[in-house]
Design an enzyme around this catalytic site. Structure first.
Site, PDB file in Angstrom:
ATOM      1  N   ASP A 350       0.822  -1.202   0.000  1.00 49.26           N
ATOM      2  CA  ASP A 350       0.000   0.000   0.000  1.00 49.26           C
ATOM      3  C   ASP A 350       0.860   1.258   0.000  1.00 49.26           C
ATOM      4  O   ASP A 350       0.668   2.168  -0.808  1.00 49.26           O
ATOM      5  CB  ASP A 350      -0.906  -0.025   1.236  1.00 49.26           C
ATOM      6  CG  ASP A 350      -2.145   0.821   1.060  1.00 49.26           C
ATOM      7  OD1 ASP A 350      -2.532   1.056  -0.092  1.00 49.26           O
ATOM      8  OD2 ASP A 350      -2.714   1.240   2.073  1.00 49.26           O
ATOM      9  N   ASP A 428      -9.435  -1.766   2.664  1.00 52.54           N
ATOM     10  CA  ASP A 428      -9.349  -1.241   4.023  1.00 52.54           C
ATOM     11  C   ASP A 428     -10.370  -1.892   4.947  1.00 52.54           C
ATOM     12  O   ASP A 428     -10.278  -1.762   6.166  1.00 52.54           O
ATOM     13  CB  ASP A 428      -9.574   0.275   4.020  1.00 52.54           C
ATOM     14  CG  ASP A 428      -8.512   0.990   3.211  1.00 52.54           C
ATOM     15  OD1 ASP A 428      -7.389   0.475   3.139  1.00 52.54           O
ATOM     16  OD2 ASP A 428      -8.808   2.052   2.643  1.00 52.54           O
TER      17      ASP A 428
END
Length: 531
Positions: A350, A428
């Site tokens: 990420d 997420d």
């Protein structure tokens, strides 16, 4: 595997959550009226030298004079008595905005509107000294429309609605994420408990947990999994225009499947009759057929209207909710060691694709943002306080459906310019959700009264709040996994350490036995079903 691959292409795109301070907003509203008829149009202005009232009631009303026959680079052809104390609209071009503003002010005009056939940009120049009147750009097409509706006798008001730093849409995203993670963990717990109950315990040789269809049980599998994700996002970056339709088709299939699985589980729990019947020796269920038709229809409706930003976000969030929920239940991590490896690698993934890749891309936009927003992501990148608004309605660009989207309510009036969303990537929700699901199942194995489940859910909630706080304070997007991974991993490890169960928590129970000759870590007696 279809529903698995869709979401893992870009694990996290929450860094695009659009936060804007009220002082950074460069879009405003032109309120045009004639008698009882009124209409609003989008304008672009520069707050630093042309401050506007924040409400319509506080805005002063001016008569609008049509001077689109001139670019107003000088006073020739314009009589001061015609524009004095009025708003005037001229054409863009031939000279800087500041020069037009100085000429309009010398003629006695109170407001200068510049009609543009090009993209509306924030008026900016070096020489605005002495300019006291508001200046704004409007679409030329909007001015023509206003003429057709109101004629030449138009009154105008200019105002810039307040846009707060904290938007109510964040609360909705927070609720969606925590509810999805909690339900995913609860569903995994229920499946694990039912599986253990029916098999006689985790030590039973014949037991195969039905709480997941895809198992990640070795570090090598996790590394390969993440490597495939990296390769896929790179392919999406270079071949977006071709692969986006494949991903959309996969999402339609995966979301319809997830919706069916979730709703069917609810109907099973409610003991709804299935209405079974047989056709040519094939057993069919009327309930399942009707439910499948409904789920497919919902997915098709989304596919057809996926670019209708005004309302389709509701349907996308519903499908995304069930998609994430089913994913958390479908994928199983065998032990805390696998959880740590997976979440750590995804955190690095990420951060790299968000913060590092902008140094290598021509547009300066990260690969993650480019893939999430599509090829026009570079056009949506602001330069300081500058904004760019298309002069004409643009054909919608295809975007990968991997985010929860909620319109920014504090900027609702400015949706005339472009709909603004707060967004949260499916990753997420799913990535920490897999850890929460493991904690929930470990509660079943250890008879620990849901302590791991509740603590991991609380850690996820605090991690999301920390993410939002960091975004608000920095006024820029953040990779949510940067906060979620430490919060959830450290909290889970702390609970296991305090309870003296770190060895069991780290190595897991039944799943590791599948790949080795080791005996189960827990005895059958400790896996008795608990409520």
């Amino acid at each position: 595997m279809h529903r698995v691959l869709v979401v893992w292409i870009t694990v996290n795109v929450s860094q695009m959550l659009p936060f804007s301070q009220q002082t950074n907003c460069q879009q405003a509203i032109l309120h045009v009226l004639n008698g009882s008829t009124a209409q609003d149009f989008c304008i672009a202005y520069n707050h630093s030298w042309t401050p506007l009232p924040q409400t319509l009631d506080a805005a002063e009303e001016y008569s609008l004079v049509n001077m689109t026959s001139t670019t107003l680079c000088n006073q020739s052809g314009v009589r001061p008595e015609v524009v004095k104390d009025k708003a005037m609209v001229v054409m863009r071009g031939d000279c800087p905005f500041s020069q037009k503003a100085q000429v309009a002010q010398s003629l006695g005009a109170s407001v200068l509107l510049i009609a543009s056939l090009e993209t509306l940009v924030t008026p900016s120049a070096d020489n605005y000294s002495g300019v006291q009147i508001p200046l704004a750009l409007m679409r030329y097409g909007d001015f023509v429309e206003a003429q057709q509706v109101f004629g030449e006798e138009m009154q105008v008001r200019l105002y810039a609605p307040r846009v707060g730093r904290i938007d109510p849409s964040l609360v909705i995203l927070l609720l969606i994420s925590i509810i999805t993670v909690a339900l995913g963990g609860y569903w995994s717990r229920a499946c694990e408990r039912d599986g253990l109950s029916s098999s006689g315990g985790c030590g039973s040789a014949g037991y195969k947990a039905d709480s997941g269809d895809l198992f990640l049980a070795s570090p090598l599998k996790v590394v390969i999994f993440v490597a495939l994700m990296c390769g896929m996002i790179i392919l999406m970056y270079y071949f977006y225009n071709y692969l986006v339709y494949i991903i959309i088709a996969m999402f339609c299939f995966a979301s319809a499947t997830a919706l069916f699985q979730c709703l069917n589980a609810v109907l099973e729990k409610l003991r709804c009759p299935s209405g079974s019947f047989t056709i040519r020796n094939t057993d069919l269920s009327a309930r399942c057929l009707i439910l499948a038709a409904v789920c497919i229809s919902v997915s098709v409706v989304w596919a057809v209207y996926r670019n209708e930003d005004r309302w389709i976000w509701i349907l996308q969030d519903i499908l995304g909710f069930f998609f994430c929920l089913n994913f958390i239940k479908t994928v199983s991590l065998s032990n805390f060691k696998i959880c740590v490896i997976l979440l750590s690698l995804l955190l690095l993934y990420d951060v790299f694709f968000v913060f590092i890749t902008p140094f290598f891309t021509k547009s300066g936009v990260s690969v993650m943002v480019q893939v999430a927003l599509g090829p026009n992501a570079s056009n949506e990148k602001t330069q300081g306080n500058m904004v760019a608004i298309p002069a004409e309605p643009q054909a919608p660009t295809e975007k990968i459906p991997i985010v929860m989207r909620v319109p920014r309510f504090s900027a609702w009036a400015l949706n005339l310019c472009q709909v603004q969303f707060s967004i949260l990537g499916y990753g997420d929700i799913i990535v920490p959700g897999l850890l929460v699901a493991y904690c929930s199942k470990f509660d079943v194995w250890m008879n620990s009264k849901k302590i791991y489940f509740f603590s991991s859910c609380l850690a996820y909630l605090l991690g999301m709040i920390a993410t939002f706080v960091a975004m608000v304070l920095s006024d820029t997007g953040q990779p949510a996994l940067l906060y979620l991974v430490p919060f959830t991993v450290i909290t889970s490890a702390a609970v296991a350490g305090c309870r003296g169960e770190m060895r069991q928590f780290w190595t897991g129970t039944f799943y590791e036995v599948l790949d080795s000759s080791r005996e189960p870590l827990l005895s059958d007696a400790r896996t008795a079903r608990t409520d």
